[in-house]
Design a protein around this motif. Structure first.
Motif, PDB file in Angstrom:
ATOM      1  N   GLU A   8     170.134 -11.763  39.449  1.00 56.54           N
ATOM      2  CA  GLU A   8     170.342 -13.081  40.021  1.00 56.54           C
ATOM      3  C   GLU A   8     169.721 -14.392  39.755  1.00 56.54           C
ATOM      4  OE1 GLU A   8     172.464 -15.106  43.998  1.00 56.54           O
ATOM      5  OE2 GLU A   8     171.339 -13.318  44.083  1.00 56.54           O
ATOM      6  N   THR A   9     168.449 -14.581  39.762  1.00 59.85           N
ATOM      7  CA  THR A   9     168.048 -15.678  39.767  1.00 59.85           C
ATOM      8  C   THR A   9     167.294 -15.706  37.993  1.00 59.85           C
ATOM      9  OG1 THR A   9     166.022 -14.903  40.765  1.00 59.85           O
ATOM     10  CG2 THR A   9     164.767 -16.112  39.002  1.00 59.85           C
ATOM     11  N   PHE A  10     167.926 -14.574  36.875  1.00 57.96           N
ATOM     12  CA  PHE A  10     167.728 -15.548  35.223  1.00 57.96           C
ATOM     13  C   PHE A  10     169.239 -15.561  34.688  1.00 57.96           C
ATOM     14  CE2 PHE A  10     169.318 -13.259  31.323  1.00 57.96           C
ATOM     15  CZ  PHE A  10     168.180 -13.952  30.501  1.00 57.96           C
ATOM     16  N   LYS A  11     169.391 -15.365  35.963  1.00 63.20           N
ATOM     17  CA  LYS A  11     171.334 -16.289  35.502  1.00 63.20           C
ATOM     18  C   LYS A  11     171.775 -16.927  36.065  1.00 63.20           C
ATOM     19  CE  LYS A  11     176.116 -15.816  36.182  1.00 63.20           C
ATOM     20  NZ  LYS A  11     177.324 -16.357  37.232  1.00 63.20           N
ATOM     21  N   THR A  12     170.974 -18.020  37.029  1.00 66.88           N
ATOM     22  CA  THR A  12     170.887 -19.009  37.369  1.00 66.88           C
ATOM     23  C   THR A  12     169.914 -19.920  36.610  1.00 66.88           C
ATOM     24  OG1 THR A  12     170.710 -18.005  39.781  1.00 66.88           O
ATOM     25  CG2 THR A  12     170.588 -20.162  39.454  1.00 66.88           C
ATOM     26  N   LEU A  13     168.973 -19.185  36.048  1.00 69.71           N
ATOM     27  CA  LEU A  13     168.183 -19.431  35.102  1.00 69.71           C
ATOM     28  C   LEU A  13     168.705 -20.497  34.210  1.00 69.71           C
ATOM     29  CD1 LEU A  13     164.879 -21.419  34.178  1.00 69.71           C
ATOM     30  CD2 LEU A  13     164.290 -18.801  33.564  1.00 69.71           C
ATOM     31  N   VAL A  14     169.218 -19.531  33.012  1.00 69.65           N
ATOM     32  CA  VAL A  14     170.506 -19.694  32.038  1.00 69.65           C
ATOM     33  C   VAL A  14     171.686 -20.709  32.306  1.00 69.65           C
ATOM     34  CG1 VAL A  14     171.771 -18.791  30.742  1.00 69.65           C
ATOM     35  CG2 VAL A  14     169.307 -17.239  31.232  1.00 69.65           C
ATOM     36  N   GLU A  15     171.561 -20.542  33.513  1.00 64.89           N
ATOM     37  CA  GLU A  15     172.911 -21.581  33.824  1.00 64.89           C
ATOM     38  C   GLU A  15     172.168 -23.325  34.132  1.00 64.89           C
ATOM     39  OE1 GLU A  15     174.418 -20.307  37.587  1.00 64.89           O
ATOM     40  OE2 GLU A  15     175.760 -18.892  36.559  1.00 64.89           O
ATOM     41  N   THR A  16     170.543 -22.894  34.423  1.00 67.00           N
ATOM     42  CA  THR A  16     170.234 -24.373  34.931  1.00 67.00           C
ATOM     43  C   THR A  16     169.309 -25.015  34.121  1.00 67.00           C
ATOM     44  OG1 THR A  16     168.398 -24.000  36.116  1.00 67.00           O
ATOM     45  CG2 THR A  16     170.671 -24.276  37.372  1.00 67.00           C
TER      46      THR A  16
END
Length: 100
Positions: A8-16
């Motif tokens: 989830e952290t990785f996905k959020t980092l990709v998004e932001t």
């Protein structure tokens, strides 16, 4: 086994595109975000992103992981939808037995 919080952290980092924004969105510290990414990279044995100052760029491995995360989320959504329908049908059948 991969940690879902790290994914989830990785996905959020990709998004932001930002460690700071990711930390704020998830209620974490920036070092925690960095640690999650580091643990993912160690667990997978591949670099997932390249840091360019305050921005990041996905590596080929990072792009593959994003695709798999999206597939996992879609699979989970389908499961929940089917589960909800099955539960609703089971309740209907139980109600019919009680009434009948």
């Amino acid at each position: 086994m991969l940690n879902t919080h790290h994914l989830e952290t990785f996905k959020t980092l990709v998004e932001t595109g930002s460690f700071t924004q990711t930390a704020q969105r998830l209620g974490l510290t920036q070092p925690a975000v960095s640690q999650h990414i580091k643990k993912l990279e160690q667990g997978l044995g591949a670099t997932l992103l390249v840091r360019h100052g305050r921005t990041t760029e996905l590596t080929a491995a990072g792009k593959v992981l994003v695709q798999h995360i999206n597939e996992l989320e879609n699979c989970y959504a389908r499961f929940i939808s089917q589960w909800d329908k099955r539960i609703a049908n089971s309740k209907k059948e139980a109600d019919q037995l009680v009434v009948g």
